[in-house]
Design an enzyme around this catalytic site. Structure first.
Site, PDB file in Angstrom:
ATOM      1  N   ARG A   7      38.600  42.524  37.198  1.00 43.76           N
ATOM      2  CA  ARG A   7      39.094  41.308  37.841  1.00 43.76           C
ATOM      3  C   ARG A   7      37.954  40.528  38.473  1.00 43.76           C
ATOM      4  O   ARG A   7      38.168  39.463  39.018  1.00 43.76           O
ATOM      5  CB  ARG A   7      40.106  41.677  38.914  1.00 43.76           C
ATOM      6  CG  ARG A   7      41.556  41.476  38.478  1.00 43.76           C
ATOM      7  CD  ARG A   7      42.428  41.923  39.613  1.00 43.76           C
ATOM      8  NE  ARG A   7      43.735  41.394  39.639  1.00 43.76           N
ATOM      9  CZ  ARG A   7      44.815  42.018  39.181  1.00 43.76           C
ATOM     10  NH1 ARG A   7      44.714  43.170  38.564  1.00 43.76           N
ATOM     11  NH2 ARG A   7      45.998  41.478  39.340  1.00 43.76           N
TER      12      ARG A   7
ATOM     13  N   ARG B 224      58.652  43.525  44.351  1.00 41.42           N
ATOM     14  CA  ARG B 224      57.324  43.826  44.893  1.00 41.42           C
ATOM     15  C   ARG B 224      57.041  42.963  46.113  1.00 41.42           C
ATOM     16  O   ARG B 224      57.357  41.786  46.111  1.00 41.42           O
ATOM     17  CB  ARG B 224      56.255  43.565  43.825  1.00 41.42           C
ATOM     18  CG  ARG B 224      55.945  44.787  42.988  1.00 41.42           C
ATOM     19  CD  ARG B 224      55.033  44.472  41.848  1.00 41.42           C
ATOM     20  NE  ARG B 224      53.777  43.838  42.223  1.00 41.42           N
ATOM     21  CZ  ARG B 224      52.770  43.619  41.372  1.00 41.42           C
ATOM     22  NH1 ARG B 224      52.884  44.012  40.125  1.00 41.42           N
ATOM     23  NH2 ARG B 224      51.672  43.043  41.770  1.00 41.42           N
TER      24      ARG B 224
ATOM     25  N   ARG C   5      61.118  38.201  39.903  1.00 41.22           N
ATOM     26  CA  ARG C   5      60.910  39.500  39.232  1.00 41.22           C
ATOM     27  C   ARG C   5      61.541  40.645  40.026  1.00 41.22           C
ATOM     28  O   ARG C   5      61.430  40.715  41.237  1.00 41.22           O
ATOM     29  CB  ARG C   5      59.398  39.728  39.088  1.00 41.22           C
ATOM     30  CG  ARG C   5      59.041  41.019  38.397  1.00 41.22           C
ATOM     31  CD  ARG C   5      57.653  40.971  37.869  1.00 41.22           C
ATOM     32  NE  ARG C   5      56.624  41.110  38.902  1.00 41.22           N
ATOM     33  CZ  ARG C   5      55.327  41.281  38.607  1.00 41.22           C
ATOM     34  NH1 ARG C   5      54.930  41.321  37.354  1.00 41.22           N
ATOM     35  NH2 ARG C   5      54.443  41.393  39.571  1.00 41.22           N
TER      36      ARG C   5
ATOM     37  N   LYS D 100      50.387  39.818  31.034  1.00 42.41           N
ATOM     38  CA  LYS D 100      49.447  40.766  30.417  1.00 42.41           C
ATOM     39  C   LYS D 100      49.981  42.205  30.435  1.00 42.41           C
ATOM     40  O   LYS D 100      49.774  42.943  29.479  1.00 42.41           O
ATOM     41  CB  LYS D 100      48.037  40.667  31.015  1.00 42.41           C
ATOM     42  CG  LYS D 100      47.932  40.898  32.499  1.00 42.41           C
ATOM     43  CD  LYS D 100      46.502  40.655  32.943  1.00 42.41           C
ATOM     44  CE  LYS D 100      46.260  40.869  34.419  1.00 42.41           C
ATOM     45  NZ  LYS D 100      47.360  40.575  35.345  1.00 42.41           N
TER      46      LYS D 100
ATOM     47  N   ARG E  47      47.481  34.816  45.307  1.00 45.50           N
ATOM     48  CA  ARG E  47      46.963  35.637  44.203  1.00 45.50           C
ATOM     49  C   ARG E  47      46.435  34.754  43.075  1.00 45.50           C
ATOM     50  O   ARG E  47      45.431  35.086  42.427  1.00 45.50           O
ATOM     51  CB  ARG E  47      48.075  36.576  43.685  1.00 45.50           C
ATOM     52  CG  ARG E  47      48.357  37.729  44.648  1.00 45.50           C
ATOM     53  CD  ARG E  47      49.715  38.369  44.393  1.00 45.50           C
ATOM     54  NE  ARG E  47      49.820  39.047  43.113  1.00 45.50           N
ATOM     55  CZ  ARG E  47      50.982  39.365  42.536  1.00 45.50           C
ATOM     56  NH1 ARG E  47      52.123  39.068  43.128  1.00 45.50           N
ATOM     57  NH2 ARG E  47      50.994  39.981  41.376  1.00 45.50           N
TER      58      ARG E  47
HETATM   59  P1  AMP Z   1      48.638  43.773  39.445  1.00 43.73           P
HETATM   60  O1  AMP Z   1      49.761  44.743  39.387  1.00 43.73           O
HETATM   61  O2  AMP Z   1      47.697  43.876  38.291  1.00 43.73           O
HETATM   62  O3  AMP Z   1      49.125  42.350  39.681  1.00 43.73           O
HETATM   63  O4  AMP Z   1      47.763  44.157  40.743  1.00 43.73           O
HETATM   64  C1  AMP Z   1      48.338  44.117  42.036  1.00 43.73           C
HETATM   65  C2  AMP Z   1      47.245  44.110  43.098  1.00 43.73           C
HETATM   66  O5  AMP Z   1      46.424  45.288  42.965  1.00 43.73           O
HETATM   67  C3  AMP Z   1      46.252  42.952  43.038  1.00 43.73           C
HETATM   68  O6  AMP Z   1      46.764  41.789  43.657  1.00 43.73           O
HETATM   69  C4  AMP Z   1      45.061  43.557  43.781  1.00 43.73           C
HETATM   70  O7  AMP Z   1      45.283  43.595  45.174  1.00 43.73           O
HETATM   71  C5  AMP Z   1      45.077  45.007  43.288  1.00 43.73           C
HETATM   72  N1  AMP Z   1      44.255  45.176  42.068  1.00 43.73           N
HETATM   73  C6  AMP Z   1      44.684  45.530  40.823  1.00 43.73           C
HETATM   74  N2  AMP Z   1      43.668  45.606  39.959  1.00 43.73           N
HETATM   75  C7  AMP Z   1      42.552  45.281  40.664  1.00 43.73           C
HETATM   76  C8  AMP Z   1      41.173  45.156  40.305  1.00 43.73           C
HETATM   77  N3  AMP Z   1      40.727  45.373  39.057  1.00 43.73           N
HETATM   78  N4  AMP Z   1      40.304  44.810  41.305  1.00 43.73           N
HETATM   79  C9  AMP Z   1      40.722  44.600  42.565  1.00 43.73           C
HETATM   80  N5  AMP Z   1      42.005  44.669  42.964  1.00 43.73           N
HETATM   81  C10 AMP Z   1      42.928  45.018  42.017  1.00 43.73           C
END
Ligand code: AMP
Length: 212
Positions: free
Chosen positions: A88, A156, A123, A13, A167
């Site tokens: 989310r 990461r 990644r 995404k 996750r």
């Molecule tokens: P992402 O880079 O989108 O995979 O986000 C990495 C991490 O950030 C996630 O595993 C969550 O711990 C946190 N995170 C990102 N967006 C949200 C959200 N909308 N609600 C809660 N936690 C979030």
């Protein structure tokens, strides 16, 4: 115009949100990026979010909702924006509704869990310019530094197999119900997240022309 990308972590995404951002000339609002920056800068938000993120869990709704409210009120979002990684949870989606925000198109990016584990565990990201590589599918020229700016590539902390599986579990339980939430509201489409950048770009350009 307001677009939203839903999908599991690693479904693609973020890549597609960035392509759409360039096509439409509106910014991407990525909650994951904002939280990672807060962690790097050791802000109060960063300190609170760090453990949840490292464990593969979600940061509390109230915190993330405040982040998004602040971000979308900045002048660069006045002409529209693309939500990547938010909402989310259904509570976060309801908070958006309460703010009176109407989404023009919700795009759910689909990919299998097995493909995602393979993808995320290889990644590599450039910490300076944000370019993403993959050890097998899209390696940088020397496999270690960024082709664009020469910075050493990083992995990461939450991209290891155990945390990725966690996750994905969080996604299926807490975020996947959002698909039904937005299907009911209409303006919802699903796209294949397994294709390469060129096909994804072509897909998005057709979709945005047809739907918006
Ligand atoms: P992402 O880079 O989108 O995979 O986000 C990495 C991490 O950030 C996630 O595993 C969550 O711990 C946190 N995170 C990102 N967006 C949200 C959200 N909308 N609600 C809660 N936690 C979030």
């Amino acid at each position: 115009m307001i677009l939203m990308f839903l999908g599991a972590p690693g479904a693609g995404k973020g890549t597609r949100a960035d392509i759409a951002s360039r096509m439409l000339g509106i910014p991407t609002v990525s909650t994951g990026e904002i939280i990672r920056e807060a962690i790097r800068n050791k802000t109060p938000l960063g300190l609170e979010a760090e453990k949840a993120m490292a464990d593969g869990g979600l940061v509390p709704d109230e915190l993330v909702i405040e982040i998004v409210k602040g971000r979308i009120s900045l002048p660069d979002c006045a002409g529209g924006y693309i939500l990547d990684g938010f909402p989310r949870t259904v509570s976060q989606a309801e908070a958006l509704q309460k703010m009176g925000i109407v989404i023009d198109l919700v795009i759910s990016v689909e990919a299998s869990d097995d493909l995602i584990v393979e993808r995320l565990c290889g990644r590599q990201i450039c910490p300076k310019c944000g370019t993403t590589y993959h050890t097998v599918d899209l390696p940088s020229k020397d496999g270690k530094t960024c082709d664009k700016c020469g910075t050493a590539l990083a992995v990461r902390k939450d991209d290891n197999p155990e945390i990725v599986r966690k996750r994905l579990g969080v996604y299926h339980k807490q975020s996947e119900p959002l698909k039904d939430f937005y299907k009911k509201l209409g303006h919802y489409v699903e796209i294949d997240g397994t294709k390469g950048i060129e096909t994804a770009t072509a897909q998005l350009s057709v979709l945005l022309r047809e739907k918006i």
